[in-house]
Write a protein that holds these residues in place. Sequence first.
Motif, PDB file in Angstrom:
ATOM      1  N   GLU A 378       0.814  -1.230   0.000  1.00 14.59           N
ATOM      2  CA  GLU A 378       0.000   0.000   0.000  1.00 14.59           C
ATOM      3  C   GLU A 378       0.837   1.263   0.000  1.00 14.59           C
ATOM      4  OE1 GLU A 378      -0.090  -1.670   4.268  1.00 14.59           O
ATOM      5  OE2 GLU A 378      -0.225  -2.420   2.219  1.00 14.59           O
ATOM      6  N   SER A 379       2.114   1.153   0.377  1.00 14.12           N
ATOM      7  CA  SER A 379       2.982   2.336   0.418  1.00 14.12           C
ATOM      8  C   SER A 379       3.757   2.553  -0.867  1.00 14.12           C
ATOM      9  CB  SER A 379       3.974   2.222   1.584  1.00 14.12           C
ATOM     10  OG  SER A 379       3.311   2.214   2.819  1.00 14.12           O
ATOM     11  N   VAL A 380       3.868   1.523  -1.706  1.00 12.85           N
ATOM     12  CA  VAL A 380       4.692   1.599  -2.913  1.00 12.85           C
ATOM     13  C   VAL A 380       4.218   2.698  -3.858  1.00 12.85           C
ATOM     14  CG1 VAL A 380       5.271   0.362  -5.037  1.00 12.85           C
ATOM     15  CG2 VAL A 380       5.532  -0.770  -2.836  1.00 12.85           C
ATOM     16  N   ASP A 381       2.908   2.909  -3.948  1.00 14.71           N
ATOM     17  CA  ASP A 381       2.365   3.909  -4.880  1.00 14.71           C
ATOM     18  C   ASP A 381       2.665   5.337  -4.456  1.00 14.71           C
ATOM     19  OD1 ASP A 381       1.363   1.945  -6.508  1.00 14.71           O
ATOM     20  OD2 ASP A 381      -0.652   1.984  -5.639  1.00 14.71           O
ATOM     21  N   ARG A 382       3.207   5.516  -3.257  1.00 10.85           N
ATOM     22  CA  ARG A 382       3.568   6.865  -2.822  1.00 10.85           C
ATOM     23  C   ARG A 382       4.923   7.304  -3.368  1.00 10.85           C
ATOM     24  NH1 ARG A 382       2.071   6.839   3.646  1.00 10.85           N
ATOM     25  NH2 ARG A 382      -0.065   6.062   3.475  1.00 10.85           N
ATOM     26  N   ILE A 383       5.586   6.403  -4.065  1.00 10.36           N
ATOM     27  CA  ILE A 383       6.917   6.668  -4.609  1.00 10.36           C
ATOM     28  C   ILE A 383       6.851   6.690  -6.129  1.00 10.36           C
ATOM     29  CG2 ILE A 383       9.285   5.791  -4.787  1.00 10.36           C
ATOM     30  CD1 ILE A 383       8.790   4.361  -2.128  1.00 10.36           C
ATOM     31  N   ALA A 384       7.587   7.608  -6.762  1.00 11.20           N
ATOM     32  CA  ALA A 384       7.602   7.680  -8.226  1.00 11.20           C
ATOM     33  C   ALA A 384       8.966   8.168  -8.706  1.00 11.20           C
ATOM     34  CB  ALA A 384       6.504   8.610  -8.729  1.00 11.20           C
ATOM     35  N   THR A 385       9.289   7.812  -9.941  1.00 11.77           N
ATOM     36  CA  THR A 385      10.464   8.392 -10.605  1.00 11.77           C
ATOM     37  C   THR A 385       9.970   9.280 -11.737  1.00 11.77           C
ATOM     38  OG1 THR A 385      10.648   6.436 -12.030  1.00 11.77           O
ATOM     39  CG2 THR A 385      12.012   6.493 -10.036  1.00 11.77           C
ATOM     40  N   HIS A 386      10.703  10.344 -12.010  1.00 12.45           N
ATOM     41  CA  HIS A 386      10.264  11.369 -12.969  1.00 12.45           C
ATOM     42  C   HIS A 386      11.483  11.805 -13.788  1.00 12.45           C
ATOM     43  CE1 HIS A 386       8.737  15.212 -14.474  1.00 12.45           C
ATOM     44  NE2 HIS A 386       7.528  14.954 -13.962  1.00 12.45           N
ATOM     45  N   HIS A 387      11.517  11.380 -15.069  1.00 11.12           N
ATOM     46  CA  HIS A 387      12.615  11.763 -15.962  1.00 11.12           C
ATOM     47  C   HIS A 387      12.149  11.612 -17.397  1.00 11.12           C
ATOM     48  CE1 HIS A 387      13.153   7.403 -16.252  1.00 11.12           C
ATOM     49  NE2 HIS A 387      13.271   7.371 -14.925  1.00 11.12           N
ATOM     50  N   HIS A 388      13.008  11.938 -18.352  1.00  8.54           N
ATOM     51  CA  HIS A 388      12.541  12.016 -19.744  1.00  8.54           C
ATOM     52  C   HIS A 388      12.238  10.647 -20.353  1.00  8.54           C
ATOM     53  CE1 HIS A 388      16.854  11.260 -20.594  1.00  8.54           C
ATOM     54  NE2 HIS A 388      16.407  10.706 -21.698  1.00  8.54           N
ATOM     55  N   LEU A 389      12.675   9.558 -19.701  1.00  6.70           N
ATOM     56  CA  LEU A 389      12.327   8.230 -20.198  1.00  6.70           C
ATOM     57  C   LEU A 389      10.937   7.796 -19.731  1.00  6.70           C
ATOM     58  CD1 LEU A 389      15.721   6.317 -19.794  1.00  6.70           C
ATOM     59  CD2 LEU A 389      14.798   7.497 -21.802  1.00  6.70           C
ATOM     60  N   VAL A 390      10.376   8.544 -18.789  1.00  4.56           N
ATOM     61  CA  VAL A 390       8.987   8.323 -18.367  1.00  4.56           C
ATOM     62  C   VAL A 390       8.089   9.114 -19.318  1.00  4.56           C
ATOM     63  CG1 VAL A 390       7.312   8.629 -16.501  1.00  4.56           C
ATOM     64  CG2 VAL A 390       9.681   8.019 -15.966  1.00  4.56           C
ATOM     65  N   SER A 391       7.023   8.521 -19.803  1.00  6.18           N
ATOM     66  CA  SER A 391       6.166   9.206 -20.773  1.00  6.18           C
ATOM     67  C   SER A 391       5.595  10.497 -20.196  1.00  6.18           C
ATOM     68  CB  SER A 391       5.019   8.286 -21.204  1.00  6.18           C
ATOM     69  OG  SER A 391       4.089   8.124 -20.148  1.00  6.18           O
ATOM     70  N   LYS A 392       5.301  11.423 -21.087  1.00  4.50           N
ATOM     71  CA  LYS A 392       4.740  12.701 -20.665  1.00  4.50           C
ATOM     72  C   LYS A 392       3.424  12.506 -19.910  1.00  4.50           C
ATOM     73  CE  LYS A 392       2.907  17.083 -22.438  1.00  4.50           C
ATOM     74  NZ  LYS A 392       2.523  17.845 -23.645  1.00  4.50           N
ATOM     75  N   VAL A 393       2.609  11.580 -20.388  1.00  6.77           N
ATOM     76  CA  VAL A 393       1.313  11.320 -19.734  1.00  6.77           C
ATOM     77  C   VAL A 393       1.530  10.846 -18.309  1.00  6.77           C
ATOM     78  CG1 VAL A 393      -0.748   9.864 -19.754  1.00  6.77           C
ATOM     79  CG2 VAL A 393       0.112  10.848 -21.893  1.00  6.77           C
ATOM     80  N   LEU A 394       2.467   9.924 -18.118  1.00  4.95           N
ATOM     81  CA  LEU A 394       2.735   9.398 -16.778  1.00  4.95           C
ATOM     82  C   LEU A 394       3.366  10.461 -15.891  1.00  4.95           C
ATOM     83  CD1 LEU A 394       2.670   7.145 -14.768  1.00  4.95           C
ATOM     84  CD2 LEU A 394       4.777   6.215 -15.761  1.00  4.95           C
ATOM     85  N   ARG A 395       4.263  11.289 -16.461  1.00  7.85           N
ATOM     86  CA  ARG A 395       4.866  12.374 -15.669  1.00  7.85           C
ATOM     87  C   ARG A 395       3.793  13.320 -15.150  1.00  7.85           C
ATOM     88  NH1 ARG A 395       8.790  12.895 -19.950  1.00  7.85           N
ATOM     89  NH2 ARG A 395       7.922  14.929 -20.473  1.00  7.85           N
ATOM     90  N   GLU A 396       2.830  13.637 -16.007  1.00  7.28           N
ATOM     91  CA  GLU A 396       1.757  14.535 -15.593  1.00  7.28           C
ATOM     92  C   GLU A 396       0.880  13.892 -14.516  1.00  7.28           C
ATOM     93  OE1 GLU A 396      -0.199  15.584 -19.217  1.00  7.28           O
ATOM     94  OE2 GLU A 396       1.276  17.126 -19.744  1.00  7.28           O
ATOM     95  N   LYS A 397       0.663  12.575 -14.607  1.00  7.97           N
ATOM     96  CA  LYS A 397      -0.097  11.871 -13.569  1.00  7.97           C
ATOM     97  C   LYS A 397       0.647  11.907 -12.241  1.00  7.97           C
ATOM     98  CE  LYS A 397      -2.732   8.593 -16.406  1.00  7.97           C
ATOM     99  NZ  LYS A 397      -2.933   7.149 -16.739  1.00  7.97           N
ATOM    100  N   ILE A 398       1.963  11.752 -12.299  1.00 12.19           N
ATOM    101  CA  ILE A 398       2.784  11.806 -11.081  1.00 12.19           C
ATOM    102  C   ILE A 398       2.698  13.197 -10.452  1.00 12.19           C
ATOM    103  CG2 ILE A 398       5.169  11.758 -10.223  1.00 12.19           C
ATOM    104  CD1 ILE A 398       5.675   9.567 -12.399  1.00 12.19           C
ATOM    105  N   GLU A 399       2.810  14.232 -11.284  1.00  9.59           N
ATOM    106  CA  GLU A 399       2.731  15.605 -10.778  1.00  9.59           C
ATOM    107  C   GLU A 399       1.379  15.866 -10.133  1.00  9.59           C
ATOM    108  OE1 GLU A 399       3.551  17.878 -14.286  1.00  9.59           O
ATOM    109  OE2 GLU A 399       5.405  16.756 -14.640  1.00  9.59           O
ATOM    110  N   GLN A 400       0.310  15.403 -10.784  1.00 12.70           N
ATOM    111  CA  GLN A 400      -1.030  15.601 -10.225  1.00 12.70           C
ATOM    112  C   GLN A 400      -1.201  14.797  -8.936  1.00 12.70           C
ATOM    113  OE1 GLN A 400      -2.985  17.930 -11.372  1.00 12.70           O
ATOM    114  NE2 GLN A 400      -4.481  17.542  -9.751  1.00 12.70           N
ATOM    115  N   GLY A 401      -0.641  13.587  -8.917  1.00 16.13           N
ATOM    116  CA  GLY A 401      -0.702  12.773  -7.709  1.00 16.13           C
ATOM    117  C   GLY A 401      -0.003  13.442  -6.540  1.00 16.13           C
ATOM    118  N   ALA A 402       1.098  14.131  -6.834  1.00 19.71           N
ATOM    119  CA  ALA A 402       1.813  14.861  -5.779  1.00 19.71           C
ATOM    120  C   ALA A 402       0.976  16.038  -5.284  1.00 19.71           C
ATOM    121  CB  ALA A 402       3.156  15.345  -6.306  1.00 19.71           C
TER     122      ALA A 402
END
Length: 468
Positions: A378-402
């Motif tokens: 349940e805690s794993v989803d609180r962690i993310a990596t963010h870099h140019h190899l991560v798709s733009k869509v996923l990066r935006e989801k990470i930013e919104q999640g934060a």
Amino acid sequence: MNNLRLIPGGVKVPIDSSSILKSLGYDFYTISERGVEPELADITFKDLIPEFANASGHAKAVAEKRLYKHQYEAFKALLEGKNVILRSGTGSGKTEAWLVYSIKKGVKTLVLYPTLALANDQINRIRSYAQAVGIPVDAIDAKRREEFYKRGVKGSRLREYMGSLQILITNPAFLLMDLKRYAVGSRSTVLSKVIPKVQLVVVDELDFYSPREIALLLSMIKILKTLSPTDFQIAILTATLGNPEELGVFLTKINGRKTAVIYGKAFKVPNRTFLVLGKNLKQVWNAIRKYKEAVASAPEIGKDVLESLEDFELFKENFYKVLEVLDALGLESPRVELEPTEILEKYLNDEGVTLIFTRSIAKAEELARKLRHKLSEESVDRIATHHHLVSKVLREKIEQGAREGRVKLIFTPRTLAQGIDIGTVIRIVHIGLPDDVREYHQREGRKGRRREISFTESIIFPLSLIHI
């Protein structure tokens, strides 16, 4: 469990890292900095643009707020027909400084960001302001041009559309290619209806560029001036430029306009910087002395190990050997090497976001993977990596999640260092420092952008002490 406390007035108090570091046996050095409150002008945004009062989004949020003094000084200088160099910290509202002028006076504006991918937040903010007053805004780069083509908007239709915009956002790479096409009269140019009409050129995030890239950028502006019949103004936005007056002289030579150099400060809450020095061996020694009897009763234990549990000076010489013996006996002992993940996992219960900057994508992924292995599902989803190899869509989801409090720790080498305002960032962790001070300031500028945060933190792990 929520470890972010509230004090009267709704101010959020983040977890204090000093208590975490002490409990884990780390030595560290602390520097405390006071908060900064920029000087305010005696005028609100709705005084300049009344439509903001009845708008939504960003426009509504700032409508009742007074402009910072440096924002208003930049607005007035542009109103007087001058070029502007605005040097002010990250998060100090540099975008609003030129945007209020562009909106109020209906100025056709060409805005340059290093990359549009790294300027998503600014672009969305500009769109929100523009929507409040009904002015057309859009962005173009090579990728977005292809998207226009796929929708059937190409050739003269695309050129006419670009020309109809009051504010057009692009990057230097796209502008350079289009200037080349325009200069030779190519029909494939996209900005042919923009170049002859531009009235203001804005260069944001100047700090992103190397000296060589800045020279190329300024040469492009000179070429644009040669190709355009308009006597356009120039606005340069920077956080750390060391010689703004010299640049001002250069800008004046380009278009003959006076250049105003304006200095400002960014709003900052109090900040605490922790330089982590490594484990406190005395504390480790005190923690494992409770095992003296267990070690003494074990067979074939060397005299040096037993004496090290009695004499701290001997322990300093033999501590790796002593800890290996404890491990072999199944006795739990504190880690001696600097281990970032045992500290970082303590921040998962903070309501604020912690950004962890690394020197490479590989390090970001390795640290994130290492931390995930230690956590429950349940805690794993609180962690993310963010870099140019991560798709733009996923990066935006990470930013919104934060922003929404679902993502607490983000590991990134550089993509979050500028242009993205998550708002809830309370802590910056440096896994090794960047090579230049400019990038350090860009990283640091991501945090403490909300008044309800009582203080922020900077955690520095010297790369030479980390074993990962």
